[in-house]
Write a protein that holds these residues in place. Structure first.
Motif: not given
Length: 69
Positions: A1-6, A10-11, A29-37, A48-53
Motif C-alpha cells: 500500500m502507498t505510504d503518505h510520504r510517497d 503523484v499527479a 499512486a504506485a501500486g494502483a492505489d487511489i488517493v483522495l484529498r 484506498f487499495t483498488p479493492d477498497e475503492w
C-alpha cells in the motif's frame, strides 16, 4: 500500500463535479492505489487499495451513502 510520504510525485486532478471552493482531488499512486484529498487541505489524504475503492464505488452506486430527506 502507498505510504503518505510517497505522494510528492503523484499527479492529482480535480473532480469535474467539484466547485471552485469545495474541491476533491484524486490520483493513482504506485501500486494502483487511489488517493483522495481536499484541495484546501492537501496534507491530509485518504488512500484506498483498488479493492477498497471498488467496494466504495459500489456502495455509492447502491445508495449506501445517500442522506435521507
Amino acid at each position: 500500500m502507498t505510504d503518505h510520504r510517497d505522494l510528492d510525485q503523484v499527479a492529482f486532478r480535480k473532480s469535474s463535479y467539484s466547485g471552485t471552493e469545495n474541491c476533491v482531488e484524486v490520483a493513482i499512486a504506485a501500486g494502483a492505489d487511489i488517493v483522495l484529498r481536499d484541495s484546501k487541505s492537501r496534507s491530509t489524504t485518504l488512500i484506498f487499495t483498488p479493492d477498497e475503492w471498488t467496494a466504495f464505488l459500489s456502495g455509492v452506486k447502491a445508495g449506501e451513502f445517500d442522506i435521507p430527506d
